[in-house]
Design a protein around this motif. Structure first.
Motif, PDB file in Angstrom:
ATOM      1  N   GLN A  52      -2.047  35.101   6.815  1.00  0.00           N
ATOM      2  CA  GLN A  52      -2.763  33.881   7.063  1.00  0.00           C
ATOM      3  C   GLN A  52      -4.188  34.164   7.246  1.00  0.00           C
ATOM      4  OE1 GLN A  52      -2.070  30.454   7.043  1.00  0.00           O
ATOM      5  NE2 GLN A  52      -0.137  31.311   5.983  1.00  0.00           N
ATOM      6  N   THR A  71       5.143  32.976   4.677  1.00  0.00           N
ATOM      7  CA  THR A  71       6.553  33.273   5.360  1.00  0.00           C
ATOM      8  C   THR A  71       6.246  33.441   6.857  1.00  0.00           C
ATOM      9  OG1 THR A  71       7.501  33.899   3.298  1.00  0.00           O
ATOM     10  CG2 THR A  71       8.667  34.431   5.313  1.00  0.00           C
ATOM     11  N   LEU A  97       3.710  32.675   8.655  1.00  0.00           N
ATOM     12  CA  LEU A  97       3.283  31.227   9.272  1.00  0.00           C
ATOM     13  C   LEU A  97       4.480  30.328   9.842  1.00  0.00           C
ATOM     14  CD1 LEU A  97       0.860  29.072  10.004  1.00  0.00           C
ATOM     15  CD2 LEU A  97       1.364  28.314   7.685  1.00  0.00           C
ATOM     16  N   LEU A 108       5.746  29.558  13.481  1.00  0.00           N
ATOM     17  CA  LEU A 108       6.090  28.291  13.842  1.00  0.00           C
ATOM     18  C   LEU A 108       7.261  27.950  14.305  1.00  0.00           C
ATOM     19  CD1 LEU A 108       4.423  25.507  13.728  1.00  0.00           C
ATOM     20  CD2 LEU A 108       4.679  25.304  11.312  1.00  0.00           C
ATOM     21  N   VAL A 132       5.868  20.075  10.016  1.00  0.00           N
ATOM     22  CA  VAL A 132       4.515  21.005   9.966  1.00  0.00           C
ATOM     23  C   VAL A 132       4.524  21.921   9.023  1.00  0.00           C
ATOM     24  CG1 VAL A 132       2.646  21.870  11.370  1.00  0.00           C
ATOM     25  CG2 VAL A 132       3.974  19.952  12.373  1.00  0.00           C
ATOM     26  N   LEU A 142       1.858  22.033   5.551  1.00  0.00           N
ATOM     27  CA  LEU A 142       0.829  22.948   5.535  1.00  0.00           C
ATOM     28  C   LEU A 142       0.995  23.781   4.419  1.00  0.00           C
ATOM     29  CD1 LEU A 142       0.536  24.683   9.310  1.00  0.00           C
ATOM     30  CD2 LEU A 142      -0.902  23.379   8.185  1.00  0.00           C
ATOM     31  N   LEU A 188      -1.047  23.562  -3.273  1.00  0.00           N
ATOM     32  CA  LEU A 188      -1.594  22.653  -4.143  1.00  0.00           C
ATOM     33  C   LEU A 188      -3.214  23.281  -4.310  1.00  0.00           C
ATOM     34  CD1 LEU A 188      -0.023  19.383  -3.408  1.00  0.00           C
ATOM     35  CD2 LEU A 188       0.349  20.802  -5.356  1.00  0.00           C
ATOM     36  N   LYS A 189      -3.666  23.874  -3.237  1.00  0.00           N
ATOM     37  CA  LYS A 189      -5.111  24.247  -3.223  1.00  0.00           C
ATOM     38  C   LYS A 189      -5.176  25.810  -3.667  1.00  0.00           C
ATOM     39  CE  LYS A 189      -6.123  22.477   0.908  1.00  0.00           C
ATOM     40  NZ  LYS A 189      -6.984  21.951   1.875  1.00  0.00           N
ATOM     41  N   ILE A 218      -1.700  15.239  -2.553  1.00  0.00           N
ATOM     42  CA  ILE A 218      -1.494  15.753  -1.248  1.00  0.00           C
ATOM     43  C   ILE A 218      -1.115  14.741  -0.413  1.00  0.00           C
ATOM     44  CG2 ILE A 218      -3.096  16.961   0.477  1.00  0.00           C
ATOM     45  CD1 ILE A 218      -4.197  18.482  -1.560  1.00  0.00           C
ATOM     46  N   PHE A 219      -1.794  13.680  -0.428  1.00  0.00           N
ATOM     47  CA  PHE A 219      -1.727  12.476   0.241  1.00  0.00           C
ATOM     48  C   PHE A 219      -0.103  12.002   0.514  1.00  0.00           C
ATOM     49  CE2 PHE A 219      -4.682   9.939   2.490  1.00  0.00           C
ATOM     50  CZ  PHE A 219      -5.908  10.843   2.109  1.00  0.00           C
ATOM     51  N   THR A 251       2.330  14.720   1.737  1.00  0.00           N
ATOM     52  CA  THR A 251       2.110  14.652   3.337  1.00  0.00           C
ATOM     53  C   THR A 251       3.057  13.483   3.911  1.00  0.00           C
ATOM     54  OG1 THR A 251      -0.019  15.623   3.074  1.00  0.00           O
ATOM     55  CG2 THR A 251       0.563  14.951   5.253  1.00  0.00           C
ATOM     56  N   PHE A 258      11.193  43.056   7.988  1.00  0.00           N
ATOM     57  CA  PHE A 258      10.274  42.134   7.432  1.00  0.00           C
ATOM     58  C   PHE A 258       8.895  42.404   7.695  1.00  0.00           C
ATOM     59  CE2 PHE A 258       8.237  37.974   8.002  1.00  0.00           C
ATOM     60  CZ  PHE A 258       8.548  37.414   6.679  1.00  0.00           C
ATOM     61  N   MET A 271      -7.383  16.211   4.611  1.00  0.00           N
ATOM     62  CA  MET A 271      -6.639  16.343   3.409  1.00  0.00           C
ATOM     63  C   MET A 271      -7.133  16.437   2.213  1.00  0.00           C
ATOM     64  SD  MET A 271      -3.165  14.080   4.355  1.00  0.00           S
ATOM     65  CE  MET A 271      -3.783  12.568   5.242  1.00  0.00           C
ATOM     66  N   GLU A 328     -11.315  20.683  -4.136  1.00  0.00           N
ATOM     67  CA  GLU A 328     -11.459  20.680  -5.468  1.00  0.00           C
ATOM     68  C   GLU A 328     -11.793  19.245  -5.948  1.00  0.00           C
ATOM     69  OE1 GLU A 328      -8.999  22.187  -3.898  1.00  0.00           O
ATOM     70  OE2 GLU A 328      -8.513  23.994  -5.017  1.00  0.00           O
ATOM     71  N   LEU A 350      -1.215  26.251  14.252  1.00  0.00           N
ATOM     72  CA  LEU A 350      -0.054  25.679  14.506  1.00  0.00           C
ATOM     73  C   LEU A 350      -0.046  24.393  15.013  1.00  0.00           C
ATOM     74  CD1 LEU A 350       2.610  28.362  15.942  1.00  0.00           C
ATOM     75  CD2 LEU A 350       1.544  27.898  13.521  1.00  0.00           C
ATOM     76  N   ALA A 394      -2.335  21.339  12.812  1.00  0.00           N
ATOM     77  CA  ALA A 394      -1.707  20.606  11.587  1.00  0.00           C
ATOM     78  C   ALA A 394      -1.606  19.176  12.045  1.00  0.00           C
ATOM     79  CB  ALA A 394      -0.460  21.174  11.380  1.00  0.00           C
TER      80      ALA A 394
END
Lengths: 307, 271
Positions: free
Chosen positions: A129, A186, A188, A192, A233, A237, A243-244, A292-293, A296, B18, B110, B114, B265, B268
């Protein structure tokens, strides 16, 4: 939006008489003003300008022609753009869905039995990350290279038939790039979910075991419902990250071969700064924001309804 | 919780397996960075730390790292100060339009770069601001301020009202209360925010790529992309350069990993 909506306060008595109290009332706006000024100039205004630009056909130099929703219609009809948004869907799978499935199982297994080394594990799996995406791209480009680590490994176990230039292959370049996203996400997701699962009271597990619930029942009936908030969450995220994906595509495949790995964020760049389709680029950017909106919002709605 | 020895063994297998998946790409790029850059270097041995010096000079990373440090300094310091001020208002004061203004800031978390990069480039080019530090830094300040306002508001809301009441009784002004009590008290929350903003700014790619078309304000990640385009033969120097670009954030992560993990964490948006 005005920076200082103060007009409503100056009703009676003229400006002079209430100046002390008014100054008091203005305090919160004065604290917000500097942040809002930069935010409005470099975020809100360009966003509005993007919507405006997206209604025009413009090459960046000559006069623009108004085309209405034409650039948006292109997203549905232009083969390359349709492919780009389709790939975004695939990237959601690789960045979000796959890591969430793997992360759920991984975290659940690690929560059932206390093992040593968990803090070190957390530190390691979170590492992707913080590494700049360009660096990740350089590392994986070398791994996927014709004489890179992956092909060498395949050859060493006699699977020469499977070797290929992964990033140059029409069929395999998309999953190859997508799996880089899985590699980044993965850890992240797992960290979480581990945090969420650590909060499940031990009595719940004990009660389930007294009832004779096996590991799988326990997973579905206790663990998954308890981490719904964390899962929300995690999905938000990772989907937004998927998408970015600009830098990864720019560095590894430039959308190729052909258009087999292009994504909306790469098309924004390509159209605005390489092929002179500025209006179309703005329309893609606006569409991406709306998606994205909606994503979410949808992820959070679904998780609330389930609760 | 009691589990069988088999399950325990399985868990260790998963942990190690992992970890290896995560570490393999990291190890492979480190190995390539220290490996021989060409055939003649290969004859002299297998370990070549001099690759870093060569890549630093040939890729002009001294200049790019300098630009990155400058951009990070400007973005982080501006964004932190502005976020503390606005977060203070949202977290401790009641005023007309508070909710609407706050949602306006949330929106910015958000909006992807871009979406704004296209008009930003053409408008700033018209103003003659492209290829300056402002074109590279200010859009990132706007992005960071959106998050920072949200983050600092949460901190100020968490401060016990009795502390603020006590200060008010002592006759402290709003400004004094902020800078002599609340900011020192909020050092952990502010540190987390600084660390995250630094990471985002250092690793940002699209904004500096577009905003500095001449390459005058090329940050380190862009330098790496440029280097990749120039040196297509051999992997050692490129790998060494990649390691150098990642290093500042990775080092900071190992020193302050709790802030990184906590921030990403908790940061978000949970509405």
């Amino acid at each position: 939006m005005r920076a200082l909506p103060r007009a409503s306060n100056t009703a009676a008595g003229g400006p002079g008489r209430h100046s002390a109290r008014q100054g008091h009332r203005l305090t919160p706006y004065l604290f917000i003003a500097p942040a809002l000024a930069i935010y409005a100039a470099f975020m809100l205004y360009p966003l509005a300008r993007a919507v405006h630009l997206s209604l025009f056909d413009w090459d960046g130099l000559s006069l623009a022609t108004f085309v209405g929703a034409g650039n948006y219609a292109d997203i549905l009809t232009d083969a390359r753009l349709r492919a780009a948004f389709g790939h975004a869907g695939a990237f959601i799978f690789f960045y979000a869905v796959l890591p969430c499935c793997v992360g759920l199982v991984l975290a659940a297994v690690l929560t059932r039995a206390k093992v040593r080394g968990l803090p070190l594990f957390r530190t390691l799996v979170f590492l992707p990350q913080v590494i700049a995406m360009v660096v990740v791209a350089v590392a994986f480009k070398q791994i996927y290279a014709p004489d890179g680590l992956l092909n060498s490994a395949l050859r060493s176990v006699g699977l020469d038939a499977l070797t290929r230039p992964w990033l140059g292959d029409y069929a395999f370049s998309l999953p190859a790039v997508g799996l880089i996203g899985s590699w980044v996400s993965t850890g992240l997701v797992t960290v979480l979910l581990l945090a969420g699962m650590a909060r499940i009271p031990a009595e719940l597990f004990e009660a389930a075991r007294l009832d004779g619930a096996g590991a799988i029942r326990e997973f579905l009936a206790i663990i998954v419902p308890s981490v719904r908030a964390e899962l929300t969450v995690a999905l938000t995220l990772t989907i937004v990250a998927s998408l970015k994906t600009f830098d990864l595509i720019y560095m590894t495949t430039s959308g190729g071969p052909g258009s087999s790995t292009t994504v909306p964020s790469y098309e924004v760049y390509r159209r605005a700064f390489e092929t002179g389709q500025v209006g179309s680029a703005a329309a893609i950017g606006v569409t991406l924001t709306v998606i994205i909106f909606l994503v979410t919002l949808a992820v959070n709605r679904i998780s609330e309804r389930g609760a | 919780m009691r589990v069988s020895a088999t399950e325990r063994t399985l868990n260790y297998a998963i942990l190690i397996g992992f970890s290896l998946i995560v570490l393999t790409p990291v190890a492979s790029i480190l190995a390539a960075a220290f490996g021989p850059a060409n055939a003649s270097a290969a004859r002299e041995g297998a370990f070549h730390p001099s690759n870093f010096a060569t890549a630093w000079v040939e890729g002009r990373f001294g200049q790019y790292m300098g630009t990155s440090v400058l951009v990070a300094l400007v973005v982080v310091s501006l964004a932190v100060v502005l976020s503390i001020l606005s977060g203070y208002a949202f977290g401790t004061m009641r005023f007309r339009g508070e909710q609407a203004l706050f949602y306006l800031f949330l929106l910015g978390i958000m909006v992807p770069a871009e979406a704004i990069i296209v008009p930003l480039f053409f408008d700033l080019r018209t103003l003659g601001l492209t290829d300056t530090i402002w074109a590279v830094a200010l859009p990132q300040v706007a992005q960071s301020v959106a998050f920072g306002t949200y983050w600092m508001r949460a901190y100020f809301k968490s401060v016990s009202p009795s502390i603020m009441d006590a200060a008010r009784v002592d006759g402290a002004s709003k400004g004094r209360m902020l800078f002599s009590i609340l900011v020192p008290m909020g050092r952990p929350a502010i540190t987390t925010m600084v660390v995250l903003m630094f990471m985002w700014t250092w690793n940002e790619f699209l904004i500096p790529l577009v905003m500095s078309p001449s390459g005058e304000f090329r940050t380190a990640p862009l330098g790496l992309a440029f280097f990749q385009g120039q040196y297509t033969q051999g992997t050692a120097l490129l790998a060494a350069a990649a390691v150098m670009v990642a290093l500042p954030v990775v080092l900071l992560y190992f020193l302050m990993q709790r802030h990184f993990i906590k921030g990403m964490l908790e940061g978000a948006v949970k509405e």
